[in-house]
Motif scaffolding. Structure first.
Motif, PDB file in Angstrom:
ATOM      1  N   ALA A 158      17.371 -63.421  22.179  1.00  0.00           N
ATOM      2  CA  ALA A 158      18.390 -63.514  23.225  1.00  0.00           C
ATOM      3  C   ALA A 158      17.756 -63.480  24.606  1.00  0.00           C
ATOM      4  CB  ALA A 158      19.387 -62.363  23.089  1.00  0.00           C
ATOM      5  N   PRO A 159      18.315 -64.205  25.576  1.00  0.00           N
ATOM      6  CA  PRO A 159      17.819 -64.106  26.952  1.00  0.00           C
ATOM      7  C   PRO A 159      17.764 -62.659  27.423  1.00  0.00           C
ATOM      8  CG  PRO A 159      19.337 -65.948  26.754  1.00  0.00           C
ATOM      9  CD  PRO A 159      19.393 -65.219  25.446  1.00  0.00           C
ATOM     10  N   LEU A 160      16.748 -62.345  28.197  1.00  0.00           N
ATOM     11  CA  LEU A 160      16.537 -60.967  28.640  1.00  0.00           C
ATOM     12  C   LEU A 160      17.507 -60.548  29.738  1.00  0.00           C
ATOM     13  CD1 LEU A 160      12.627 -61.018  28.670  1.00  0.00           C
ATOM     14  CD2 LEU A 160      14.165 -60.313  26.817  1.00  0.00           C
ATOM     15  N   VAL A 161      18.343 -61.480  30.194  1.00  0.00           N
ATOM     16  CA  VAL A 161      19.366 -61.165  31.189  1.00  0.00           C
ATOM     17  C   VAL A 161      20.711 -60.868  30.524  1.00  0.00           C
ATOM     18  CG1 VAL A 161      18.246 -62.471  33.017  1.00  0.00           C
ATOM     19  CG2 VAL A 161      19.866 -63.631  31.497  1.00  0.00           C
ATOM     20  N   ILE A 162      20.747 -60.765  29.215  1.00  0.00           N
ATOM     21  CA  ILE A 162      21.975 -60.432  28.508  1.00  0.00           C
ATOM     22  C   ILE A 162      22.503 -59.096  29.018  1.00  0.00           C
ATOM     23  CG2 ILE A 162      20.771 -59.253  26.605  1.00  0.00           C
ATOM     24  CD1 ILE A 162      22.842 -60.490  24.688  1.00  0.00           C
ATOM     25  N   THR A 163      23.833 -58.982  29.170  1.00  0.00           N
ATOM     26  CA  THR A 163      24.415 -57.731  29.656  1.00  0.00           C
ATOM     27  C   THR A 163      24.526 -56.725  28.515  1.00  0.00           C
ATOM     28  OG1 THR A 163      26.735 -58.298  29.208  1.00  0.00           O
ATOM     29  CG2 THR A 163      25.797 -59.075  31.301  1.00  0.00           C
ATOM     30  N   GLU A 164      24.708 -55.472  28.868  1.00  0.00           N
ATOM     31  CA  GLU A 164      24.870 -54.428  27.847  1.00  0.00           C
ATOM     32  C   GLU A 164      26.113 -54.688  26.999  1.00  0.00           C
ATOM     33  OE1 GLU A 164      22.869 -51.815  26.982  1.00  0.00           O
ATOM     34  OE2 GLU A 164      21.413 -52.726  28.336  1.00  0.00           O
ATOM     35  N   GLU A 165      27.185 -55.127  27.637  1.00  0.00           N
ATOM     36  CA  GLU A 165      28.427 -55.408  26.906  1.00  0.00           C
ATOM     37  C   GLU A 165      28.222 -56.560  25.931  1.00  0.00           C
ATOM     38  OE1 GLU A 165      33.197 -56.088  27.855  1.00  0.00           O
ATOM     39  OE2 GLU A 165      31.687 -56.790  29.303  1.00  0.00           O
ATOM     40  N   GLN A 166      27.516 -57.586  26.373  1.00  0.00           N
ATOM     41  CA  GLN A 166      27.255 -58.725  25.496  1.00  0.00           C
ATOM     42  C   GLN A 166      26.363 -58.329  24.329  1.00  0.00           C
ATOM     43  OE1 GLN A 166      25.609 -61.343  28.446  1.00  0.00           O
ATOM     44  NE2 GLN A 166      27.587 -62.275  28.967  1.00  0.00           N
ATOM     45  N   LEU A 167      25.330 -57.537  24.589  1.00  0.00           N
ATOM     46  CA  LEU A 167      24.434 -57.110  23.522  1.00  0.00           C
ATOM     47  C   LEU A 167      25.190 -56.293  22.480  1.00  0.00           C
ATOM     48  CD1 LEU A 167      21.552 -56.946  22.404  1.00  0.00           C
ATOM     49  CD2 LEU A 167      21.203 -54.909  23.835  1.00  0.00           C
ATOM     50  N   ALA A 168      26.033 -55.374  22.933  1.00  0.00           N
ATOM     51  CA  ALA A 168      26.807 -54.553  21.998  1.00  0.00           C
ATOM     52  C   ALA A 168      27.753 -55.424  21.175  1.00  0.00           C
ATOM     53  CB  ALA A 168      27.596 -53.502  22.766  1.00  0.00           C
ATOM     54  N   TRP A 169      28.386 -56.404  21.820  1.00  0.00           N
ATOM     55  CA  TRP A 169      29.279 -57.312  21.087  1.00  0.00           C
ATOM     56  C   TRP A 169      28.507 -58.074  20.020  1.00  0.00           C
ATOM     57  CZ3 TRP A 169      29.730 -62.224  19.488  1.00  0.00           C
ATOM     58  CH2 TRP A 169      30.988 -62.692  19.084  1.00  0.00           C
ATOM     59  N   GLY A 170      27.336 -58.574  20.387  1.00  0.00           N
ATOM     60  CA  GLY A 170      26.544 -59.351  19.445  1.00  0.00           C
ATOM     61  C   GLY A 170      26.094 -58.528  18.249  1.00  0.00           C
ATOM     62  N   LEU A 171      25.682 -57.297  18.482  1.00  0.00           N
ATOM     63  CA  LEU A 171      25.267 -56.435  17.375  1.00  0.00           C
ATOM     64  C   LEU A 171      26.442 -56.133  16.446  1.00  0.00           C
ATOM     65  CD1 LEU A 171      22.906 -54.055  19.373  1.00  0.00           C
ATOM     66  CD2 LEU A 171      22.210 -55.691  17.612  1.00  0.00           C
ATOM     67  N   ASP A 172      27.622 -55.910  17.016  1.00  0.00           N
ATOM     68  CA  ASP A 172      28.814 -55.695  16.179  1.00  0.00           C
ATOM     69  C   ASP A 172      29.133 -56.942  15.356  1.00  0.00           C
ATOM     70  OD1 ASP A 172      29.100 -53.130  17.150  1.00  0.00           O
ATOM     71  OD2 ASP A 172      30.690 -53.635  18.577  1.00  0.00           O
ATOM     72  N   ALA A 173      29.009 -58.112  15.987  1.00  0.00           N
ATOM     73  CA  ALA A 173      29.304 -59.361  15.279  1.00  0.00           C
ATOM     74  C   ALA A 173      28.304 -59.592  14.148  1.00  0.00           C
ATOM     75  CB  ALA A 173      29.271 -60.541  16.256  1.00  0.00           C
ATOM     76  N   MET A 174      27.035 -59.270  14.384  1.00  0.00           N
ATOM     77  CA  MET A 174      26.049 -59.467  13.326  1.00  0.00           C
ATOM     78  C   MET A 174      26.302 -58.506  12.170  1.00  0.00           C
ATOM     79  SD  MET A 174      21.897 -59.574  13.366  1.00  0.00           S
ATOM     80  CE  MET A 174      21.874 -61.148  14.214  1.00  0.00           C
ATOM     81  N   GLU A 175      26.656 -57.280  12.457  1.00  0.00           N
ATOM     82  CA  GLU A 175      26.944 -56.346  11.365  1.00  0.00           C
ATOM     83  C   GLU A 175      28.151 -56.807  10.552  1.00  0.00           C
ATOM     84  OE1 GLU A 175      27.345 -51.615  10.299  1.00  0.00           O
ATOM     85  OE2 GLU A 175      27.255 -52.217  12.418  1.00  0.00           O
ATOM     86  N   ALA A 176      29.169 -57.318  11.255  1.00  0.00           N
ATOM     87  CA  ALA A 176      30.325 -57.854  10.530  1.00  0.00           C
ATOM     88  C   ALA A 176      29.926 -59.021   9.652  1.00  0.00           C
ATOM     89  CB  ALA A 176      31.411 -58.283  11.539  1.00  0.00           C
ATOM     90  N   SER A 177      28.978 -59.815  10.112  1.00  0.00           N
ATOM     91  CA  SER A 177      28.527 -60.952   9.326  1.00  0.00           C
ATOM     92  C   SER A 177      27.725 -60.508   8.109  1.00  0.00           C
ATOM     93  CB  SER A 177      27.672 -61.888  10.212  1.00  0.00           C
ATOM     94  OG  SER A 177      27.317 -63.043   9.502  1.00  0.00           O
ATOM     95  N   ILE A 178      26.920 -59.471   8.254  1.00  0.00           N
ATOM     96  CA  ILE A 178      26.206 -58.934   7.091  1.00  0.00           C
ATOM     97  C   ILE A 178      27.197 -58.518   6.011  1.00  0.00           C
ATOM     98  CG2 ILE A 178      24.754 -57.039   6.247  1.00  0.00           C
ATOM     99  CD1 ILE A 178      23.396 -57.026   9.008  1.00  0.00           C
ATOM    100  N   LEU A 179      28.236 -57.801   6.429  1.00  0.00           N
ATOM    101  CA  LEU A 179      29.250 -57.337   5.471  1.00  0.00           C
ATOM    102  C   LEU A 179      29.978 -58.519   4.820  1.00  0.00           C
ATOM    103  CD1 LEU A 179      30.717 -54.361   7.516  1.00  0.00           C
ATOM    104  CD2 LEU A 179      29.677 -54.214   5.246  1.00  0.00           C
ATOM    105  N   ALA A 180      30.236 -59.566   5.601  1.00  0.00           N
ATOM    106  CA  ALA A 180      30.957 -60.720   5.071  1.00  0.00           C
ATOM    107  C   ALA A 180      30.119 -61.549   4.105  1.00  0.00           C
ATOM    108  CB  ALA A 180      31.442 -61.604   6.222  1.00  0.00           C
ATOM    109  N   CYS A 181      28.790 -61.539   4.319  1.00  0.00           N
ATOM    110  CA  CYS A 181      27.924 -62.469   3.559  1.00  0.00           C
ATOM    111  C   CYS A 181      27.089 -61.791   2.466  1.00  0.00           C
ATOM    112  CB  CYS A 181      26.976 -63.186   4.522  1.00  0.00           C
ATOM    113  SG  CYS A 181      27.806 -64.236   5.731  1.00  0.00           S
ATOM    114  N   MET A 182      26.993 -60.492   2.454  1.00  0.00           N
ATOM    115  CA  MET A 182      26.040 -59.844   1.562  1.00  0.00           C
ATOM    116  C   MET A 182      26.417 -59.965   0.095  1.00  0.00           C
ATOM    117  SD  MET A 182      26.763 -55.827   2.513  1.00  0.00           S
ATOM    118  CE  MET A 182      25.631 -55.168   1.292  1.00  0.00           C
ATOM    119  N   ASP A 183      27.662 -60.153  -0.200  1.00  0.00           N
ATOM    120  CA  ASP A 183      28.078 -60.233  -1.606  1.00  0.00           C
ATOM    121  C   ASP A 183      28.429 -61.655  -2.041  1.00  0.00           C
ATOM    122  OD1 ASP A 183      27.747 -57.499  -2.059  1.00  0.00           O
ATOM    123  OD2 ASP A 183      29.710 -57.058  -1.186  1.00  0.00           O
ATOM    124  N   LYS A 184      28.206 -62.634  -1.163  1.00  0.00           N
ATOM    125  CA  LYS A 184      28.550 -64.020  -1.515  1.00  0.00           C
ATOM    126  C   LYS A 184      27.535 -64.575  -2.519  1.00  0.00           C
ATOM    127  CE  LYS A 184      31.125 -65.413   2.603  1.00  0.00           C
ATOM    128  NZ  LYS A 184      31.183 -66.356   3.737  1.00  0.00           N
TER     129      LYS A 184
END
Length: 450
Positions: free
Chosen positions: A424-450
């Motif tokens: 990710a660009p190093l100018v990413i905001t704290e809010e954006q970084l937190a959103w992205g980490l939440d989205a990736m965790e949700a994706s792990i949960l959605a895809c891990m059992d497929k």
């Protein structure tokens, strides 16, 4: 403002209708070998965010594969390029001297951690060109024909650099490849057998075995190493391994080349990852870099001490567009901003947060096998089983598609596409970084059992 926005998919799914039309046109007009897994047609970019032609907003954790450390469309860089464009677009350096080329060479000679007090710099257009020219320089200086590269390496797609690249899917139908390229083992501390010290020693022994079995040491011009492998799976080169390589090189008159095409310009928590090598007393002889040097304009650089550079015969390096004035203007401003705003420190902060969260996933989800990196260059490796470490060959491609539909763009790496790379660009905001980490965790949960 797009720069501080969060993702929003207004069309429900991707691609939207306007993007689909452009993607269909792409398929008709562009070779299919230039693949794209993402249903996105960009309209604008700011910071870490993309707006597509349908008005969807996405977060970019790929950054043009490490090109956008400073983010999309930095206003100061735009102004610097505009100011240069008002003067002239092109000045071939073999024909006219332009100050931007000279100033950028002076700056890189000042900040790049290669051996020697006096350094010289020249420019090419891409990472592959930088790597290829680094090899040419090493051959010219040593008078030797051979080079050594490593398993897991990626160096480019020119005929020489695709030979240097380990993954031979990149060379399908392209043979015969270039002679004089020999491959040793890279020490993967996660997948290697034995203790850390044994893995490192085995890798060093594989270099020395080449001297006996393939290319005598006095025929080797250079050893080329990525400080942190990119396509290979975001695997850092252990410092003790680099120390060992430095000693081998010194003992046999071989040059050590650092391929910092992807790891340079604050990505790893230093301006260059080779700073860690220098701090450990094993700086490289030549450094090749590109990608984030100019915020997206095409330019690459090769840096070495003067005695190495001055050994190159006239006419064997250079090119029409090398050191383009617009790109030089962008690069000078990019470095100025990176130093002023201490993006190396920001990289370390981002990396700490990403790795801490990913290590939580490692404890919670059996598919997360390993978390590693330097600064904000982080790899998350997925497995079928944490004990056996069997690569999970399906979850990462599934997550790439799942995440983009959520508004997050991520990219795979690794031999089996089992690693997600964080760029990710190093100018990413704290809010954006937190959103992205939440989205990736949700994706792990959605895809891990497929």
């Amino acid at each position: 403002m797009l720069r501080t926005a969060l993702p929003q998919i207004v069309t429900g799914t991707l691609p939207g209708p306007k993007a689909k039309e452009i993607i269909d046109r792409r398929a008709a007009a562009v070779p299919g070998a230039i693949r794209c897994a993402y249903p996105v047609a960009i309209e604008a970019g700011e910071g870490a965010m993309i707006q597509d032609v349908d008005g969807n907003i996405l977060m970019d954790w790929i950054g043009g594969v490490g090109v956008l450390n400073i983010g999309f469309s930095h206003p100061e860089i735009i102004e610097a390029v505009k100011a240069q464009a008002d003067k002239y677009f092109h000045g071939m350096f073999n024909i006219v001297t332009h100050e931007g080329y000279v100033a950028l060479a002076e700056k890189l000679a000042q900040i790049v951690p290669v051996q020697g007090q006096r350094k010289k710099v020249f420019f090419a257009n891409s990472g592959a060109e930088a790597d290829e020219n680094a090899v040419k320089i090493a051959k010219a200086y040593t008078g030797r024909p051979n080079i050594i590269v490593f398993s897991g390496a990626f160096h480019g797609r020119t005929m020489l650099t695709m030979t240097m690249t380990a993954k031979k899917a990149y060379t399908t139908g392209m043979g015969p490849l270039v002679n004089g390229v020999f491959r040793a083992h890279f020490p993967d501390l996660y997948r290697g057998k034995g203790t850390e010290a044994e893995i490192i020693q085995n890798a060093l022994t594989s270099v020395e075995d080449l001297f006996e079995e393939a290319c005598p040491a006095d025929t080797v011009a250079a050893i080329i190493l990525e400080p942190l492998q990119g396509e290979g799976g975001f695997i850092p080169a252990p410092i003790e391994f680099v120390r060992g390589l430095r000693k081998i090189c010194d003992d046999h008159g071989i040059l050590l080349i650092a391929d910092e095409v992807q790891s340079g310009f604050c990505r790893t928590g230093q301006m260059f990852a080779s700073q860690y090598w220098q701090d450990a007393g094993c700086a490289p002889d030549i450094l090749a870099t590109a990608k984030s040097i100019a915020a997206g304009l095409p330019i690459s650089a090769i840096i070495a001490r003067s005695e190495i550079m001055d050994a190159v015969p006239a006419g064997t390096i250079g090119g029409t567009f090398c050191g383009n004035p617009l790109a030089c203007a962008a690069a000078l401003k990019t470095i100025e901003i990176m130093e002023r705003d201490d993006l190396a420190a920001r990289s370390r902060q981002i990396g700490e947060k990403v790795m801490a969260r990913a290590r939580q996933w490692q404890k919670k989800y059996p598919v997360v096998g390993n978390v590693r990196g330097l600064g904000a260059m982080v790899g998350i490796e997925f497995v079928e089983n944490q004990e056996t470490k069997e690569p999970n060959k399906t979850i990462v491609p599934a997550m790439v598609q799942d995440c983009v539909q959520r508004g997050l763009m991520i990219e795979p790496a690794g031999r089996w596409n089992q690693v997600i790379r964080f760029l990710a660009p190093l100018v990413i905001t704290e809010e954006q970084l937190a959103w992205g980490l939440d989205a990736m965790e949700a994706s792990i949960l959605a895809c891990m059992d497929k």
